[in-house]
Design a protein around this motif. Structure first.
Motif, mmCIF file in Angstrom:
data_model
loop_
_atom_site.group_PDB
_atom_site.id
_atom_site.type_symbol
_atom_site.label_atom_id
_atom_site.label_comp_id
_atom_site.label_asym_id
_atom_site.label_seq_id
_atom_site.Cartn_x
_atom_site.Cartn_y
_atom_site.Cartn_z
ATOM 1 N N PRO A 109 7.809 29.315 2.146
ATOM 2 C CA PRO A 109 6.510 29.583 2.774
ATOM 3 C C PRO A 109 5.369 29.480 1.764
ATOM 4 O O PRO A 109 5.619 29.703 0.577
ATOM 5 N N PRO A 110 4.157 29.204 2.187
ATOM 6 C CA PRO A 110 3.762 28.844 3.555
ATOM 7 C C PRO A 110 4.161 27.406 3.880
ATOM 8 O O PRO A 110 3.948 26.513 3.073
ATOM 9 N N LYS A 111 4.748 27.211 5.056
ATOM 10 C CA LYS A 111 5.204 25.862 5.421
ATOM 11 C C LYS A 111 4.040 25.004 5.919
ATOM 12 O O LYS A 111 3.085 25.515 6.490
ATOM 13 N N ALA A 112 4.197 23.699 5.716
ATOM 14 C CA ALA A 112 3.210 22.768 6.263
ATOM 15 C C ALA A 112 3.249 22.853 7.785
ATOM 16 O O ALA A 112 4.313 23.009 8.374
ATOM 17 N N LEU A 115 0.880 -1.179 0.000
ATOM 18 C CA LEU A 115 0.000 0.000 0.000
ATOM 19 C C LEU A 115 0.907 1.216 0.000
ATOM 20 O O LEU A 115 1.683 1.426 0.942
ATOM 21 N N ILE A 116 0.818 1.994 -1.073
ATOM 22 C CA ILE A 116 1.740 3.111 -1.264
ATOM 23 C C ILE A 116 0.961 4.422 -1.270
ATOM 24 O O ILE A 116 -0.063 4.537 -1.958
ATOM 25 N N ILE A 117 1.428 5.382 -0.501
ATOM 26 C CA ILE A 117 0.786 6.696 -0.482
ATOM 27 C C ILE A 117 1.837 7.715 -0.923
ATOM 28 O O ILE A 117 2.883 7.850 -0.280
ATOM 29 N N VAL A 118 1.567 8.388 -2.045
ATOM 30 C CA VAL A 118 2.567 9.316 -2.590
ATOM 31 C C VAL A 118 2.695 10.534 -1.673
ATOM 32 O O VAL A 118 1.707 11.179 -1.338
ATOM 33 N N GLY A 119 3.923 10.815 -1.261
ATOM 34 C CA GLY A 119 4.197 11.964 -0.394
ATOM 35 C C GLY A 119 4.780 13.092 -1.199
ATOM 36 O O GLY A 119 4.622 13.159 -2.408
ATOM 37 N N SER A 120 5.445 14.006 -0.517
ATOM 38 C CA SER A 120 6.144 15.061 -1.238
ATOM 39 C C SER A 120 7.159 15.737 -0.361
ATOM 40 O O SER A 120 7.009 15.804 0.860
ATOM 41 N N ILE A 121 8.158 16.264 -1.011
ATOM 42 C CA ILE A 121 9.195 17.021 -0.330
ATOM 43 C C ILE A 121 8.610 18.299 0.281
ATOM 44 O O ILE A 121 9.078 18.784 1.295
ATOM 45 N N THR A 122 7.545 18.822 -0.353
ATOM 46 C CA THR A 122 7.042 20.121 0.083
ATOM 47 C C THR A 122 6.406 20.051 1.470
ATOM 48 O O THR A 122 6.248 21.073 2.122
ATOM 49 N N GLY A 123 6.039 18.857 1.901
ATOM 50 C CA GLY A 123 5.505 18.737 3.251
ATOM 51 C C GLY A 123 6.599 18.476 4.269
ATOM 52 O O GLY A 123 6.338 18.366 5.466
ATOM 53 N N ASN A 124 7.829 18.390 3.779
ATOM 54 C CA ASN A 124 8.943 18.040 4.652
ATOM 55 C C ASN A 124 9.766 19.266 4.997
ATOM 56 O O ASN A 124 10.580 19.722 4.210
ATOM 57 N N THR A 125 9.573 19.786 6.183
ATOM 58 C CA THR A 125 10.234 21.040 6.532
ATOM 59 C C THR A 125 11.719 20.852 6.863
ATOM 60 O O THR A 125 12.389 21.809 7.212
ATOM 61 N N ASN A 126 12.226 19.625 6.723
ATOM 62 C CA ASN A 126 13.668 19.432 6.884
ATOM 63 C C ASN A 126 14.392 19.558 5.547
ATOM 64 O O ASN A 126 15.555 19.225 5.423
ATOM 65 N N GLU A 182 -6.166 30.581 8.819
ATOM 66 C CA GLU A 182 -6.888 31.140 7.671
ATOM 67 C C GLU A 182 -6.620 30.291 6.431
ATOM 68 O O GLU A 182 -5.523 29.736 6.281
ATOM 69 N N PHE A 183 -7.578 30.263 5.485
ATOM 70 C CA PHE A 183 -7.409 29.447 4.277
ATOM 71 C C PHE A 183 -6.182 29.877 3.473
ATOM 72 O O PHE A 183 -5.968 31.056 3.218
ATOM 73 N N ASP A 184 -5.387 28.915 3.094
ATOM 74 C CA ASP A 184 -4.240 29.124 2.209
ATOM 75 C C ASP A 184 -4.098 27.840 1.386
ATOM 76 O O ASP A 184 -3.743 26.789 1.924
ATOM 77 N N GLY A 185 -4.396 27.943 0.086
ATOM 78 C CA GLY A 185 -4.447 26.756 -0.778
ATOM 79 C C GLY A 185 -3.117 26.017 -0.862
ATOM 80 O O GLY A 185 -3.083 24.783 -0.854
ATOM 81 N N ALA A 186 -2.017 26.760 -0.941
ATOM 82 C CA ALA A 186 -0.702 26.112 -1.049
ATOM 83 C C ALA A 186 -0.382 25.352 0.234
ATOM 84 O O ALA A 186 0.129 24.226 0.209
ATOM 85 N N LYS A 187 -0.712 25.982 1.363
ATOM 86 C CA LYS A 187 -0.442 25.322 2.650
ATOM 87 C C LYS A 187 -1.342 24.098 2.826
ATOM 88 O O LYS A 187 -0.895 23.058 3.332
#
Ligand code: NDP
Length: 315
Positions: A155-158, A137-148, A183-188
């Motif tokens: 910005p805006p950081k996860a 079972l694979i769930i695609v992640g992303s670097i953009t959610g990785n604040t390291n 507050e709503f922020d689509g990128a975040k």
């Protein structure tokens, strides 16, 4: 026998490239789980996929009813479910106002996380009953959610905070539409949803790996700057992002190459370790990557799991 892999969002980008890579081996049948049947059918034909190598089944992750119906429809096919890939996603970086799923959740987290959460929970039963030697079972992640990472620090950081918005239903009615209550922020919202994806994979691993033998994995396939993911971005961004990724960050990867990477996570006999977040180095060799503090926070993963269960009607 052939393996059967379900891939969500297989009508474009990474999902399509992965479906094609798997189908080409002759060892896989792909169930393309897509919201737009005609688009998926045209995409599979244009990619040159053999018509016996795939089945398209309708799935709209923006509706929990559709997720439940999809699971029923897949069961009626009487094909085994050997691998499930949660790949589909929406990204709305320029949206001024939130939009909502059929169940009233903010769209990015509703589709990318909650729809997939229900789907994965339901299909775990089917994975359990498959006799395939390496079930995944694979769930695609992303670097953009990785604040390291550098990319994760744009910005805006996860940040999921204490999950108060999610606990409130993420619906803008008496609760925030953002997981952290802001507050709503689509990128975040997109980045937050990717943190949820990575936390969910690890929580699955902790709860079910030993009992079921299923491999749970996530990955960052590289920056596939040309996919439809960026369709809602401003034109200048869409023009400059691919060359920027190619020549400046050097994180660029073609759809074909990214598809081959995800296909490895589906089928490569050496990638059976569970609980892992895979990445690839400059020579396209896979390695186990580190997740940021928040994306590997076991307590948050548990809390996210419990709240998500309530929201999708599993608890
Ligand atoms: P695309 O936009 O090309 O593909 C996204 C897919 O998701 C499409 O097939 C789309 O369907 C589908 N989808 C969207 N909403 C729904 C819904 N409600 N129900 C069912 N399917 C839906 O983007 P990518 O290929 O780039 O993205 C795939 C994955 O890769 C995502 O998880 C993304 O987070 C991840 N990723 C992408 C990176 C990149 O650089 N592109 C980097 C890191 C991770 P339709 O064709 O009908 O629009």
């Amino acid at each position: 026998r052939k393996g059967t892999a379900i891939i969500t969002g297989a009508s474009s980008g990474l999902g399509l490239a992965t479906a094609k890579a798997l189908a080409e081996t002759g060892k896989w049948h792909v169930i393309m789980a897509c919201r737009d049947f005609l688009k998926a059918s045209r995409a599979a034909k244009a990619a040159g996929m053999d018509k016996d190598s795939y089945t398209i089944v309708h799935l709209d992750l923006a509706s929990l009813d559709s997720v439940r119906q999809f699971v029923k429809n897949v069961r009626q096919l009487e094909m085994p479910v050997d691998v499930v890939v949660c790949n589909a996603a929406v990204y709305q970086p320029t949206a001024k106002e939130p939009s909502y799923t059929a169940d009233g959740f903010e769209m990015s987290v509703g589709v990318n996380h909650l729809g997939h959460f229900l789907l994965a929970r339901e299909l775990l039963e089917d994975l359990k009953s498959s006799d395939y030697p390496s079930k995944r079972l694979i769930i695609v992640g992303s670097i953009t959610g990785n604040t390291n990472t550098l990319a994760g620090n744009v910005p805006p950081k996860a940040n999921l905070g204490d999950l108060r918005g999610l606990a409130g239903g993420l619906n803008g009615v008496g609760s925030s539409v953002m997981i952290d209550g802001g507050e709503f922020d689509g990128a975040k919202a997109y980045k937050d949803s990717k943190v949820c994806n990575m936390l969910t994979m690890q929580e699955f691993h902790r709860r079910f790996h030993e009992e079921t033998g299923v491999t749970f994995a996530s990955l960052y396939p590289g920056c596939i700057a040309t996919t439809g993911l960026f369709r809602e971005h401003i034109p200048l961004f869409r023009l400059l992002f691919p060359p920027f990724q190619k020549y400046i960050t050097k994180g660029y990867v073609s759809e074909d190459e990214a598809g081959k990477r995800l296909a490895q996570v589906v089928s490569d006999p050496s990638l059976t370790k569970s609980g892992v977040y895979w990445s690839w180095n400059k020579n396209s060799a896979s390695f186990e990557n580190q997740l940021s503090e928040e994306a590997s926070d076991a307590e948050k993963a548990k809390k996210l799991w419990e709240i998500s269960e309530k929201l999708v009607g599993l608890a």
